[in-house]
Design a protein around this motif. Structure first.
Motif, PDB file in Angstrom:
ATOM      1  N   LEU A   1       0.795  -1.214  -0.004  1.00  0.00           N
ATOM      2  CA  LEU A   1       0.037  -0.162  -0.065  1.00  0.00           C
ATOM      3  C   LEU A   1       0.780   1.140   0.081  1.00  0.00           C
ATOM      4  CD1 LEU A   1      -2.489  -1.024   2.832  1.00  0.00           C
ATOM      5  CD2 LEU A   1      -3.099  -1.101   0.218  1.00  0.00           C
ATOM      6  N   SER A   2       0.566   2.093  -1.041  1.00  0.00           N
ATOM      7  CA  SER A   2       1.299   3.367  -0.881  1.00  0.00           C
ATOM      8  C   SER A   2       1.206   4.446   0.178  1.00  0.00           C
ATOM      9  CB  SER A   2       0.900   3.968  -2.236  1.00  0.00           C
ATOM     10  OG  SER A   2      -0.372   4.405  -2.284  1.00  0.00           O
ATOM     11  N   ASP A   3      -0.247   4.226   0.664  1.00  0.00           N
ATOM     12  CA  ASP A   3      -0.262   5.327   1.905  1.00  0.00           C
ATOM     13  C   ASP A   3      -0.334   4.495   3.401  1.00  0.00           C
ATOM     14  OD1 ASP A   3      -2.471   3.266   1.637  1.00  0.00           O
ATOM     15  OD2 ASP A   3      -3.948   4.911   1.917  1.00  0.00           O
ATOM     16  N   ALA A   4       0.519   3.427   3.361  1.00  0.00           N
ATOM     17  CA  ALA A   4       0.563   2.443   4.588  1.00  0.00           C
ATOM     18  C   ALA A   4       0.983   3.172   5.804  1.00  0.00           C
ATOM     19  CB  ALA A   4       1.290   1.152   4.368  1.00  0.00           C
ATOM     20  N   GLU A   5       1.991   4.351   5.719  1.00  0.00           N
ATOM     21  CA  GLU A   5       2.858   4.986   6.656  1.00  0.00           C
ATOM     22  C   GLU A   5       1.779   5.966   7.139  1.00  0.00           C
ATOM     23  OE1 GLU A   5       5.818   4.249   8.133  1.00  0.00           O
ATOM     24  OE2 GLU A   5       5.831   2.757   6.970  1.00  0.00           O
ATOM     25  N   GLU A   6       1.039   6.456   6.533  1.00  0.00           N
ATOM     26  CA  GLU A   6       0.019   7.458   7.071  1.00  0.00           C
ATOM     27  C   GLU A   6      -1.247   6.671   7.952  1.00  0.00           C
ATOM     28  OE1 GLU A   6      -2.075   9.946   3.924  1.00  0.00           O
ATOM     29  OE2 GLU A   6      -0.449   9.513   2.719  1.00  0.00           O
ATOM     30  N   LEU A   7      -1.433   5.543   7.512  1.00  0.00           N
ATOM     31  CA  LEU A   7      -2.566   4.671   8.220  1.00  0.00           C
ATOM     32  C   LEU A   7      -1.712   4.200   9.410  1.00  0.00           C
ATOM     33  CD1 LEU A   7      -3.631   2.727   5.240  1.00  0.00           C
ATOM     34  CD2 LEU A   7      -5.007   4.441   6.741  1.00  0.00           C
ATOM     35  N   PHE A   8      -0.370   3.965   9.363  1.00  0.00           N
ATOM     36  CA  PHE A   8       0.312   3.534  10.631  1.00  0.00           C
ATOM     37  C   PHE A   8       0.407   4.755  11.781  1.00  0.00           C
ATOM     38  CE2 PHE A   8       2.779   0.383   7.956  1.00  0.00           C
ATOM     39  CZ  PHE A   8       1.982  -0.690   8.046  1.00  0.00           C
ATOM     40  N   GLU A   9       0.549   5.921  11.207  1.00  0.00           N
ATOM     41  CA  GLU A   9       0.613   7.175  12.024  1.00  0.00           C
ATOM     42  C   GLU A   9      -0.695   7.268  12.664  1.00  0.00           C
ATOM     43  OE1 GLU A   9       2.317  10.517  10.022  1.00  0.00           O
ATOM     44  OE2 GLU A   9       4.017   9.437   9.204  1.00  0.00           O
TER      45      GLU A   9
END
Length: 193
Positions: free
Chosen positions: A175-183
């Motif tokens: 997922l390209s937006d995984a880091e935002e979701l983790f945050e």
């Protein structure tokens, strides 16, 4: 603009006994995923046992072990990815009982195969994210409530730590937006006041 490193891409395994066809599909997927190619069913099962495969692109009609037989044996390998059949066999009612996630009839256009792989990566990414959030919330509660010396040698806790790390790595790859979701997840206060 730099290209994404192959280790940061989803891992796809393409299985087709027609070498030229397999290699052509692999070229179509270049840059979208790290693609491995094998030319028979037995080699596919061995590759799946050795590596974490995200997407399996599988031909149905192959000499030796058919794609249908590979599908039947996937649960034995611990495979936890998504399966796309890429085949010249016209589907019949038999496909209703087959455990695949998408079915493409050959010949497959470049954009169609790329779109199908992207879609299955997204589905797998969100499934992985759900598993990650569940395991990470348990890990977080234990880390908040129990001191390091109690956690250090606890086997179940250590297994959850390893699982969250594996799941986070896989979700990031898919997922390209995984880091935002983790945050967002990590910003939620989970301990009582």
């Amino acid at each position: 603009m730099s290209e994404t490193a192959e280790e940061d891409l989803p891992v796809a395994l393409l299985v087709d006994d027609e070498k030229e066809v397999a290699d052509a599909y692999a070229l179509r997927l270049r840059g979208l995923c790290d693609i491995e190619t094998v030319y028979d069913g037995q080699a596919a099962l061995e590759q799946i046992e050795d590596d974490e495969i995200d997407i399996l692109l599988l031909d149905r009609h192959m000499p030796g072990m058919s794609g249908d037989e590979v599908l039947e044996r996937l649960p034995e390998t611990g495979f936890s990815g998504r399966v796309i059949m890429v085949t010249a066999i016209d589907p019949g009612f038999d496909v209703l009982d087959m455990p695949f996630d998408d079915y493409l009839c050959k010949p497959v256009d470049r954009e169609d195969i790329r779109d199908a792989v992207s879609q299955q990566c997204t589905v797998l990414g969100y499934e992985t994210l759900g598993e990650y959030f569940s395991a990470a919330s348990k890990r977080s509660v234990i880390e908040t409530e129990l001191p390091e010396e109690k956690r250090a040698n606890h086997e179940e806790y250590q297994a959850v730590v390893e699982r969250t790390e594996r799941l986070r790595e896989r979700a990031t790859r898919l997922l390209s937006d995984a880091e935002e979701l983790f945050e967002t997840f990590e910003g939620i206060e989970r301990e009582g006041r």
